[in-house]
Design an enzyme around this catalytic site. Sequence first.
Site, PDB file in Angstrom:
ATOM      1  N   HIS A  68       0.823  -1.209   0.000  1.00  0.00           N
ATOM      2  CA  HIS A  68       0.000   0.000   0.000  1.00  0.00           C
ATOM      3  C   HIS A  68       0.861   1.265   0.000  1.00  0.00           C
ATOM      4  O   HIS A  68       1.179   1.822   1.054  1.00  0.00           O
ATOM      5  CB  HIS A  68      -0.923  -0.008   1.226  1.00  0.00           C
ATOM      6  CG  HIS A  68      -1.984   1.044   1.172  1.00  0.00           C
ATOM      7  ND1 HIS A  68      -3.142   0.975   1.918  1.00  0.00           N
ATOM      8  CD2 HIS A  68      -2.083   2.194   0.474  1.00  0.00           C
ATOM      9  CE1 HIS A  68      -3.895   2.032   1.672  1.00  0.00           C
ATOM     10  NE2 HIS A  68      -3.258   2.795   0.806  1.00  0.00           N
ATOM     11  N   LEU A  71       2.884   6.376  -5.130  1.00  0.00           N
ATOM     12  CA  LEU A  71       4.118   6.887  -5.730  1.00  0.00           C
ATOM     13  C   LEU A  71       3.868   8.150  -6.557  1.00  0.00           C
ATOM     14  O   LEU A  71       4.803   8.773  -7.053  1.00  0.00           O
ATOM     15  CB  LEU A  71       4.796   5.803  -6.579  1.00  0.00           C
ATOM     16  CG  LEU A  71       5.240   4.555  -5.792  1.00  0.00           C
ATOM     17  CD1 LEU A  71       5.965   3.569  -6.700  1.00  0.00           C
ATOM     18  CD2 LEU A  71       6.116   4.913  -4.602  1.00  0.00           C
ATOM     19  N   ARG A  72       2.586   8.515  -6.692  1.00  0.00           N
ATOM     20  CA  ARG A  72       2.182   9.839  -7.226  1.00  0.00           C
ATOM     21  C   ARG A  72       2.447  10.092  -8.701  1.00  0.00           C
ATOM     22  O   ARG A  72       2.125  11.163  -9.201  1.00  0.00           O
ATOM     23  CB  ARG A  72       2.834  10.968  -6.413  1.00  0.00           C
ATOM     24  CG  ARG A  72       2.568  10.939  -4.925  1.00  0.00           C
ATOM     25  CD  ARG A  72       1.103  10.996  -4.605  1.00  0.00           C
ATOM     26  NE  ARG A  72       0.859  11.253  -3.183  1.00  0.00           N
ATOM     27  CZ  ARG A  72      -0.276  10.932  -2.572  1.00  0.00           C
ATOM     28  NH1 ARG A  72      -1.246  10.339  -3.243  1.00  0.00           N
ATOM     29  NH2 ARG A  72      -0.454  11.210  -1.289  1.00  0.00           N
ATOM     30  N   ASP A 160      -8.470   2.959  -3.802  1.00  0.00           N
ATOM     31  CA  ASP A 160      -7.922   3.570  -2.580  1.00  0.00           C
ATOM     32  C   ASP A 160      -7.866   5.098  -2.648  1.00  0.00           C
ATOM     33  O   ASP A 160      -7.496   5.690  -3.657  1.00  0.00           O
ATOM     34  CB  ASP A 160      -6.527   3.052  -2.262  1.00  0.00           C
ATOM     35  CG  ASP A 160      -6.022   3.655  -0.960  1.00  0.00           C
ATOM     36  OD1 ASP A 160      -6.755   3.597   0.036  1.00  0.00           O
ATOM     37  OD2 ASP A 160      -4.916   4.222  -0.951  1.00  0.00           O
ATOM     38  N   HIS A 187     -10.486   0.664   0.503  1.00  0.00           N
ATOM     39  CA  HIS A 187     -10.383   1.760   1.469  1.00  0.00           C
ATOM     40  C   HIS A 187     -11.797   1.922   2.046  1.00  0.00           C
ATOM     41  O   HIS A 187     -12.709   2.323   1.326  1.00  0.00           O
ATOM     42  CB  HIS A 187      -9.914   3.011   0.711  1.00  0.00           C
ATOM     43  CG  HIS A 187     -10.080   4.310   1.433  1.00  0.00           C
ATOM     44  ND1 HIS A 187      -9.013   5.137   1.726  1.00  0.00           N
ATOM     45  CD2 HIS A 187     -11.176   4.951   1.909  1.00  0.00           C
ATOM     46  CE1 HIS A 187      -9.450   6.228   2.340  1.00  0.00           C
ATOM     47  NE2 HIS A 187     -10.761   6.140   2.465  1.00  0.00           N
ATOM     48  N   HIS A 240      -5.731  -0.286   5.572  1.00  0.00           N
ATOM     49  CA  HIS A 240      -5.542   0.597   6.746  1.00  0.00           C
ATOM     50  C   HIS A 240      -6.677   0.586   7.771  1.00  0.00           C
ATOM     51  O   HIS A 240      -7.341   1.599   7.981  1.00  0.00           O
ATOM     52  CB  HIS A 240      -5.205   2.032   6.329  1.00  0.00           C
ATOM     53  CG  HIS A 240      -6.039   2.624   5.230  1.00  0.00           C
ATOM     54  ND1 HIS A 240      -7.399   2.522   5.181  1.00  0.00           N
ATOM     55  CD2 HIS A 240      -5.671   3.334   4.126  1.00  0.00           C
ATOM     56  CE1 HIS A 240      -7.838   3.147   4.109  1.00  0.00           C
ATOM     57  NE2 HIS A 240      -6.812   3.631   3.444  1.00  0.00           N
ATOM     58  N   ASN A 286      -6.151   9.542   6.506  1.00  0.00           N
ATOM     59  CA  ASN A 286      -7.463   8.949   6.255  1.00  0.00           C
ATOM     60  C   ASN A 286      -7.314   7.440   6.126  1.00  0.00           C
ATOM     61  O   ASN A 286      -6.648   6.984   5.203  1.00  0.00           O
ATOM     62  CB  ASN A 286      -8.039   9.538   4.959  1.00  0.00           C
ATOM     63  CG  ASN A 286      -9.489   9.163   4.754  1.00  0.00           C
ATOM     64  OD1 ASN A 286     -10.093   8.524   5.610  1.00  0.00           O
ATOM     65  ND2 ASN A 286     -10.043   9.522   3.620  1.00  0.00           N
ATOM     66  N   ASP A 313       0.776   2.796   3.739  1.00  0.00           N
ATOM     67  CA  ASP A 313      -0.032   3.879   3.166  1.00  0.00           C
ATOM     68  C   ASP A 313       0.846   5.119   2.962  1.00  0.00           C
ATOM     69  O   ASP A 313       0.439   6.245   3.263  1.00  0.00           O
ATOM     70  CB  ASP A 313      -1.261   4.197   4.031  1.00  0.00           C
ATOM     71  CG  ASP A 313      -2.251   5.133   3.318  1.00  0.00           C
ATOM     72  OD1 ASP A 313      -2.064   5.401   2.111  1.00  0.00           O
ATOM     73  OD2 ASP A 313      -3.196   5.604   3.975  1.00  0.00           O
TER      74      ASP A 313
HETATM   75 ZN   LIG Z   1      -6.732   4.764   1.668  1.00  0.00          ZN
END
Ligand SMILES: [Zn+2]
Length: 433
Positions: A68, A71-72, A160, A187, A240, A286, A313
């Site tokens: 999880h 890496l954007r 997610d 999520h 998470h 979150n 995360d």
């Molecule tokens: Zn999430």
Amino acid sequence: MSVTAIRNGRIIDPANQRDEIADLLIADGRLADQAESRSEPDRHSPKSTIEEIDATNLIVCPGLIDIHVHLREPGFNHKETIETGARAAAAGGFTTVVCMPNTSPAADNPSTIAWIKDRAAEVACVNVLPAGAISKNLAGEELAPLGSFANAGVVAITDDGHCIQNHELMRRAVEYASMVGLPVLDHCQDYNLVGNGVVHEGYWSTLLGLPGWPSAGEEVIVARNILLAELCDHPIHCQHISAAGSVRRLREARKRGVKISGEVCPHHIALTDDAIETFDTNCKMNPPLRSAKDVDALLQGIADGTLSILASDHAPHASFEKEVEFDMAPFGILGLETELGLFIDLLIHKHKAIDLRRLIEMYTVEPARLLKLQAGTLSAGAVADVTLIDPNLEWTVSAADSQSMSRNTPFDGWKIKGRAVRTIVGGKTVWKL
Ligand SMILES: [Zn+2]
């Protein structure tokens, strides 16, 4: 032939029920069998180069897997890139990461997924495995072309950062995922119950006047996922997990054999919602930091196997994005470089919830089984992804020294006991303390 000999370490390989002091030999990027490890490689052969690594007092284990991370890239290169995120992973002891699809464009189609894989092959020093989106643009309205995803090389599907609210749509997603053999990650957040909540609904949200994010907002989706995993007889993994009630529901369902699992992130154990007292936006994530009672339940869930996977995360954000009013700041913190240390420190040294073997299992065998990865083992012939850990090394977290492009961590300055000291991917050292 290129040979690496890792000498005298404590080899912990849960996949093979191994825990012993021994040497580990790598030949041409793959793990040699134990008999070979015992016989000395021919030092005088002109074709061999031998690298010796002294692992005395270190743990030698399969390369760790984090299922999880964000890496954007593509789209948010000012927060992180595949290259910098992979470096942060290596520095944290991870040889494989699964990157979330909430990029721009979203990883909701085979060409974006192919782009991520190509980019990773070019610049990432660890294995980067993409997750595909469940719904188009993660909007929760229309399914992404899931049938094409398995061939595109995704290892799971998830929205997610978002959560499909329409249970019928989610049911269809799980059914399609079952047909193409992909696990579903979720999520868990009910939008109506959570509304514009930014922190755990409780004492601190009331005192500080911040909108609350109630535990029930997570639990109701965990319950939905249990029902759908049972109905479709297909694995759903709850990402998470933060609330005591979620742990209770997962425990009951797993006892009945439902294909449901849950993961824990270090911040949900290291911190409680007390931390938001100073309005530090590095404590905004979150789901949110919750109460001490929830932390106890997470620890209990880890100890009894209800929560079977550890993950970060990892959610980088630029400083200018985080340095705003609490309500306005984006959710999420860095995780890759601190998670292993925090979990060793908290789960093993402080709370004694599990032992090192189980901790390594939760980072190797468990995620590999969920995602059906050829990884997480030190079996002879396997690709030599190996992590060396000093479980007693005391160190201080320094955000300024992070390999990530971002600096958003609440753990800057924390003293932690336990750290990866070397990360080996395909037989090559990609990071060393
Ligand atoms: Zn999430």
